[in-house]
Design a protein around this motif. Structure first.
Motif, short mmCIF file in Angstrom:
data_model
loop_
_atom_site.label_atom_id
_atom_site.label_comp_id
_atom_site.label_asym_id
_atom_site.label_seq_id
_atom_site.Cartn_x
_atom_site.Cartn_y
_atom_site.Cartn_z
N ALA A 129 60.93 28.23 -28.26
CA ALA A 129 59.80 27.21 -28.59
C ALA A 129 59.25 26.27 -27.48
CB ALA A 129 60.22 26.29 -29.78
N GLY A 130 59.35 26.76 -26.23
CA GLY A 130 58.69 26.28 -25.02
C GLY A 130 59.83 25.35 -24.49
N ARG A 131 61.21 25.21 -24.96
CA ARG A 131 62.07 24.71 -24.33
C ARG A 131 63.15 25.30 -23.86
NH1 ARG A 131 64.21 20.30 -28.46
NH2 ARG A 131 65.14 19.46 -26.69
N VAL A 132 63.93 24.92 -22.93
CA VAL A 132 65.05 25.80 -22.56
C VAL A 132 66.44 25.22 -22.95
CG1 VAL A 132 63.97 26.37 -20.09
CG2 VAL A 132 65.34 24.41 -20.32
N PHE A 133 67.53 26.04 -23.32
CA PHE A 133 69.05 25.74 -23.55
C PHE A 133 69.68 26.71 -22.80
CE2 PHE A 133 65.70 24.76 -27.06
CZ PHE A 133 66.30 23.44 -27.54
N TRP A 134 70.98 26.00 -23.07
CA TRP A 134 72.06 26.96 -22.47
C TRP A 134 73.20 27.04 -23.52
CZ3 TRP A 134 69.35 23.86 -19.33
CH2 TRP A 134 68.79 24.21 -18.32
N ARG A 135 73.72 27.93 -23.47
CA ARG A 135 75.03 28.01 -24.48
C ARG A 135 76.19 27.30 -23.80
NH1 ARG A 135 76.21 34.29 -25.98
NH2 ARG A 135 78.32 33.40 -26.05
N ASP A 136 76.92 26.52 -24.61
CA ASP A 136 77.88 25.64 -24.13
C ASP A 136 79.12 26.50 -23.67
OD1 ASP A 136 78.98 26.53 -26.71
OD2 ASP A 136 79.87 24.62 -27.15
N ASP A 137 79.40 27.52 -24.06
CA ASP A 137 80.53 28.31 -23.59
C ASP A 137 80.07 28.69 -22.06
OD1 ASP A 137 78.60 30.29 -24.79
OD2 ASP A 137 80.20 31.47 -25.18
N GLU A 138 78.92 29.19 -21.79
CA GLU A 138 78.39 29.72 -20.50
C GLU A 138 78.39 28.51 -19.45
OE1 GLU A 138 74.67 31.47 -21.01
OE2 GLU A 138 75.58 33.29 -22.03
N ILE A 139 77.93 27.42 -19.90
CA ILE A 139 78.00 26.19 -18.92
C ILE A 139 79.72 25.88 -18.81
CG2 ILE A 139 77.53 23.53 -18.90
CD1 ILE A 139 75.19 25.47 -18.34
N PHE A 140 80.40 25.69 -19.71
CA PHE A 140 82.04 25.40 -19.35
C PHE A 140 82.39 26.43 -18.65
CE2 PHE A 140 80.88 22.57 -23.37
CZ PHE A 140 81.05 21.55 -22.37
N ASP A 141 82.21 27.66 -18.83
CA ASP A 141 82.77 28.90 -18.10
C ASP A 141 82.38 28.50 -16.51
OD1 ASP A 141 84.07 29.65 -20.07
OD2 ASP A 141 82.82 31.55 -20.49
N PHE A 142 80.98 28.24 -16.42
CA PHE A 142 80.81 27.96 -15.26
C PHE A 142 81.45 26.72 -14.37
CE2 PHE A 142 77.69 25.21 -12.57
CZ PHE A 142 77.56 26.04 -11.46
N ILE A 143 81.43 25.70 -15.05
CA ILE A 143 82.21 24.55 -14.69
C ILE A 143 83.67 25.03 -14.04
CG2 ILE A 143 83.25 22.41 -15.00
CD1 ILE A 143 80.56 21.71 -16.64
N LYS A 144 84.19 25.64 -14.83
CA LYS A 144 85.75 26.51 -14.70
C LYS A 144 85.68 27.12 -13.41
CE LYS A 144 87.33 26.30 -19.52
NZ LYS A 144 87.72 27.08 -20.62
N SER A 145 84.73 27.83 -13.39
CA SER A 145 84.66 28.91 -12.12
C SER A 145 84.59 28.06 -10.72
CB SER A 145 83.54 29.80 -12.22
OG SER A 145 82.32 29.41 -11.84
N LEU A 146 83.81 26.97 -11.02
CA LEU A 146 83.89 26.01 -9.77
C LEU A 146 85.11 25.47 -9.31
CD1 LEU A 146 80.35 24.08 -10.39
CD2 LEU A 146 80.94 25.92 -8.78
N THR A 147 85.85 24.96 -10.33
CA THR A 147 87.17 24.41 -10.24
C THR A 147 88.06 25.24 -9.38
OG1 THR A 147 86.97 22.99 -12.23
CG2 THR A 147 88.98 23.36 -11.48
N HIS A 148 88.15 26.64 -9.88
CA HIS A 148 88.84 27.68 -9.33
C HIS A 148 88.52 28.09 -7.90
CE1 HIS A 148 91.39 28.44 -12.86
NE2 HIS A 148 90.11 28.40 -13.42
N THR A 149 87.17 28.09 -7.62
CA THR A 149 86.72 28.48 -6.49
C THR A 149 86.84 27.15 -5.45
OG1 THR A 149 84.63 29.51 -7.26
CG2 THR A 149 84.51 28.74 -5.10
N SER A 150 86.77 26.14 -5.70
CA SER A 150 87.00 25.03 -4.73
C SER A 150 88.41 24.88 -4.50
CB SER A 150 86.52 23.73 -5.30
OG SER A 150 87.42 23.20 -6.57
N SER A 151 89.56 25.11 -5.47
CA SER A 151 90.87 25.01 -5.08
C SER A 151 91.28 26.28 -4.57
CB SER A 151 91.53 25.07 -6.84
OG SER A 151 91.45 25.88 -7.63
N ASP A 152 90.85 27.35 -4.60
CA ASP A 152 91.00 28.59 -3.94
C ASP A 152 90.71 28.35 -2.45
OD1 ASP A 152 91.98 29.98 -6.30
OD2 ASP A 152 90.10 30.92 -6.31
#
Length: 69
Positions: free
Chosen positions: A37-60
């Protein structure tokens, strides 16, 4: 699963600006939003998985080894 609005994603990502988020979308840095309907939305699980991947990437990159329990 919950759909997150643009403002909710901004808060979750630490107050990133609208232009920064759109730049991240264009460069495929963050998950692509869903348009409804002309707006953008994200699935919460995709955003939280993205954030988790950042945590693993930075610590790696720091040489931290992950221990699986």
């Amino acid at each position: 699963m919950k759909l997150l609005s643009f403002k909710e994603v901004q808060v979750i990502l630490g107050g990133r600006s609208r232009s920064s988020i759109y730049r991240d979308i264009a460069s495929n840095t963050i998950p692509q939003p869903y348009k409804l309907a002309g707006r953008v939305f994200w699935r919460d699980d995709e955003i939280f998985d993205f954030i988790k991947s950042l945590t693993h990437t930075s610590s790696d990159s720091l040489g931290v080894k992950h221990v699986q329990s």
